[in-house]
Design an enzyme around this catalytic site. Structure first.
Site, short mmCIF file in Angstrom:
data_model
loop_
_atom_site.label_atom_id
_atom_site.label_comp_id
_atom_site.label_asym_id
_atom_site.label_seq_id
_atom_site.Cartn_x
_atom_site.Cartn_y
_atom_site.Cartn_z
N ASP A 13 8.24 -8.07 -2.67
CA ASP A 13 7.21 -7.35 -2.10
C ASP A 13 5.73 -8.30 -2.63
O ASP A 13 6.01 -9.00 -3.61
CB ASP A 13 7.08 -5.89 -2.56
CG ASP A 13 5.71 -5.19 -1.99
OD1 ASP A 13 5.50 -5.27 -0.98
OD2 ASP A 13 5.09 -4.65 -3.04
N LEU A 14 4.85 -8.12 -1.81
CA LEU A 14 3.59 -8.91 -2.35
C LEU A 14 2.73 -8.11 -2.93
O LEU A 14 2.53 -8.37 -4.03
CB LEU A 14 3.06 -9.47 -0.89
CG LEU A 14 1.73 -10.51 -0.89
CD1 LEU A 14 2.15 -11.64 -2.03
CD2 LEU A 14 1.17 -10.73 0.34
N ASP A 15 1.73 -7.22 -1.97
CA ASP A 15 0.89 -6.51 -2.81
C ASP A 15 1.32 -5.51 -4.03
O ASP A 15 2.45 -4.90 -3.82
CB ASP A 15 0.05 -5.58 -1.97
CG ASP A 15 -0.50 -6.23 -0.59
OD1 ASP A 15 -1.20 -7.32 -0.90
OD2 ASP A 15 -0.42 -5.78 0.45
N THR A 21 -3.40 -7.25 -5.40
CA THR A 21 -4.20 -6.88 -4.17
C THR A 21 -4.25 -5.55 -3.88
O THR A 21 -5.04 -5.08 -3.13
CB THR A 21 -3.67 -7.81 -2.68
OG1 THR A 21 -2.29 -7.52 -2.88
CG2 THR A 21 -4.23 -9.10 -2.74
N LYS A 49 1.03 2.74 -0.82
CA LYS A 49 1.44 1.43 -1.19
C LYS A 49 2.95 1.16 -0.34
O LYS A 49 3.73 2.04 -0.22
CB LYS A 49 2.03 1.39 -2.52
CG LYS A 49 0.65 1.34 -3.58
CD LYS A 49 1.03 1.05 -5.10
CE LYS A 49 -0.57 1.06 -5.87
NZ LYS A 49 -0.02 1.15 -7.10
N SER A 118 7.29 -8.11 2.87
CA SER A 118 5.96 -7.44 2.87
C SER A 118 5.57 -6.45 4.01
O SER A 118 5.71 -7.20 5.09
CB SER A 118 4.70 -8.20 2.42
OG SER A 118 3.52 -7.63 2.29
N ALA A 119 4.96 -5.37 4.09
CA ALA A 119 4.68 -4.76 5.04
C ALA A 119 2.94 -5.45 5.72
O ALA A 119 2.54 -5.00 6.55
CB ALA A 119 4.41 -3.07 4.74
N LYS A 149 8.69 0.10 5.74
CA LYS A 149 9.37 0.95 4.59
C LYS A 149 9.00 2.26 4.63
O LYS A 149 7.82 2.53 5.07
CB LYS A 149 8.82 0.18 3.21
CG LYS A 149 9.05 -1.37 3.17
CD LYS A 149 8.02 -2.06 2.03
CE LYS A 149 8.17 -3.40 2.24
NZ LYS A 149 6.99 -4.12 0.99
N GLU A 173 9.55 -4.28 -6.22
CA GLU A 173 8.83 -3.53 -5.42
C GLU A 173 7.87 -2.63 -6.36
O GLU A 173 8.32 -2.24 -7.24
CB GLU A 173 9.67 -2.61 -4.52
CG GLU A 173 9.60 -2.64 -3.19
CD GLU A 173 8.68 -2.67 -2.35
OE1 GLU A 173 7.31 -2.04 -2.84
OE2 GLU A 173 8.28 -3.25 -1.05
N ASP A 174 6.92 -2.36 -5.93
CA ASP A 174 5.82 -1.48 -6.71
C ASP A 174 5.61 -0.23 -6.04
O ASP A 174 4.83 0.74 -6.41
CB ASP A 174 4.18 -2.15 -6.90
CG ASP A 174 3.69 -2.25 -5.57
OD1 ASP A 174 4.21 -2.36 -4.46
OD2 ASP A 174 2.37 -2.04 -5.57
P1 B16 Z 1 -2.26 -5.17 5.75
P2 B16 Z 1 3.30 -4.84 0.58
C1 B16 Z 1 1.51 -3.46 2.03
O1 B16 Z 1 1.87 -4.59 1.35
C2 B16 Z 1 0.52 -2.59 0.98
O2 B16 Z 1 1.29 -2.19 0.04
C3 B16 Z 1 -0.24 -1.50 1.66
O3 B16 Z 1 -1.11 -1.00 0.93
C4 B16 Z 1 -0.73 -2.11 3.13
O4 B16 Z 1 -1.19 -0.92 3.74
C5 B16 Z 1 0.24 -2.64 3.90
O5 B16 Z 1 0.79 -3.83 3.20
C6 B16 Z 1 -0.39 -3.51 5.11
O6 B16 Z 1 -1.16 -4.48 4.88
O7 B16 Z 1 -3.33 -4.06 6.30
O8 B16 Z 1 -2.71 -6.49 5.16
O9 B16 Z 1 -1.43 -5.46 6.92
O10 B16 Z 1 3.08 -3.96 -0.85
O11 B16 Z 1 4.50 -4.40 1.54
O12 B16 Z 1 3.28 -6.33 0.17
MG MG Z 2 3.45 -3.41 -2.63
#
Ligand code: B16
Ligand code: MG
Length: 223
Positions: A13-15, A21, A49, A118-119, A149, A173-174
């Site tokens: 996962d990224l964030d 972030t 998240k 990542s989402a 997810k 994953e967080d």
């Molecule tokens: P964006 P991850 C997710 O990233 C975030 O955890 C989530 O808070 C955010 O809404 C989602 O990405 C969409 O991000 O607005 O930049 O497209 O944790 O799956 O890496």
């Molecule tokens: Mg995350």
């Protein structure tokens, strides 16, 4: 004697796992909620998240009892994203979370394939800005999946691009939604953060400095 399965790929996962972030998503959503006349608690933020941008917005609007037509929702999502992109563009160079580079180096040295799952639709930008792009054999982000997810799509697609069967993959994953997605994909799941928030994980670490190659392999030695 039964042969022990070996870890062949790690999906990140990224964030909140590789890059710090998550705090900027929270700040940008909170600013938006405040402008609409309400606030978001840290507990509510935990539920956002790993959740896509539009779905996050819908949850936030429901918490604030705000109902808006599609066009206004799209505009709000764009406004939040502009704020978020501004924040991450000014992110300090040490935003890569502790242990991330050392782990990625060790995995590459051991021949373990790596992918991002990542989402976020901003994943490529963030990976590039932090110099993490060169560590990924595949990148699956919010622009490339149709289901958020806890649906396993993002991780199954990552494994497919790495040509590794799911049972030989580990996901980091967080977010609770991400742990559920990893388990649904038939993968091992390492939670990064608070064990109370990540109950379905096979193993929970406070951050990636606690992760060693040996401990990851042990996940596969369990029945
Ligand atoms: P964006 P991850 C997710 O990233 C975030 O955890 C989530 O808070 C955010 O809404 C989602 O990405 C969409 O991000 O607005 O930049 O497209 O944790 O799956 O890496
Ligand atoms: Mg995350």
């Amino acid at each position: 004697m039964m042969a022990t399965a070996k870890m062949q790929a790690c999906l990140f996962d990224l964030d909140g796992v590789l890059v710090d972030t998550a705090q900027y998503h929270y700040l940008a959503w909170r600013t938006l909620a405040n402008a609409l006349g309400f606030d978001i608690s840290p507990e509510q933020n935990e539920q956002l998240k790993g959740v896509s941008r539009m779905e996050s917005l819908d949850r936030i609007l429901a918490w604030g009892n705000v109902s808006l037509p599609d066009r206004a929702r799209t505009e709000l999502a764009e406004r939040k994203n502009e704020h978020y992109v501004k924040l991450v563009s000014q992110m300090p160079t040490d935003a890569v979370l502790p242990g991330a580079i050392a782990l990625l180096d060790a995995l590459r040295a051991a021949g373990v394939r790596t992918a991002l799952g990542s989402a976020s639709k901003n994943a490529e930008l963030i990976l590039r800005n932090c110099g993490l792009d060169r560590y990924m054999d595949a990148v699956v982000d919010g622009n490339r999946v149709t289901k958020s997810k806890p649906d396993p799509e993002v991780f199954l697609r990552g494994a497919q691009e790495l040509h590794v069967p799911p049972q030989f993959c580990v996901v980091f994953e967080d977010a609770m939604a991400g742990i559920v997605a990893a388990k649904r994909a038939g993968m091992k799941a390492v939670g990064v953060g608070n064990p109370a928030d990540l109950q379905q994980a096979d193993w929970v670490v406070p951050d990636l400095t606690a992760v060693t190659f040996g401990k990851l392999q042990q996940l596969f030695n369990r029945t």
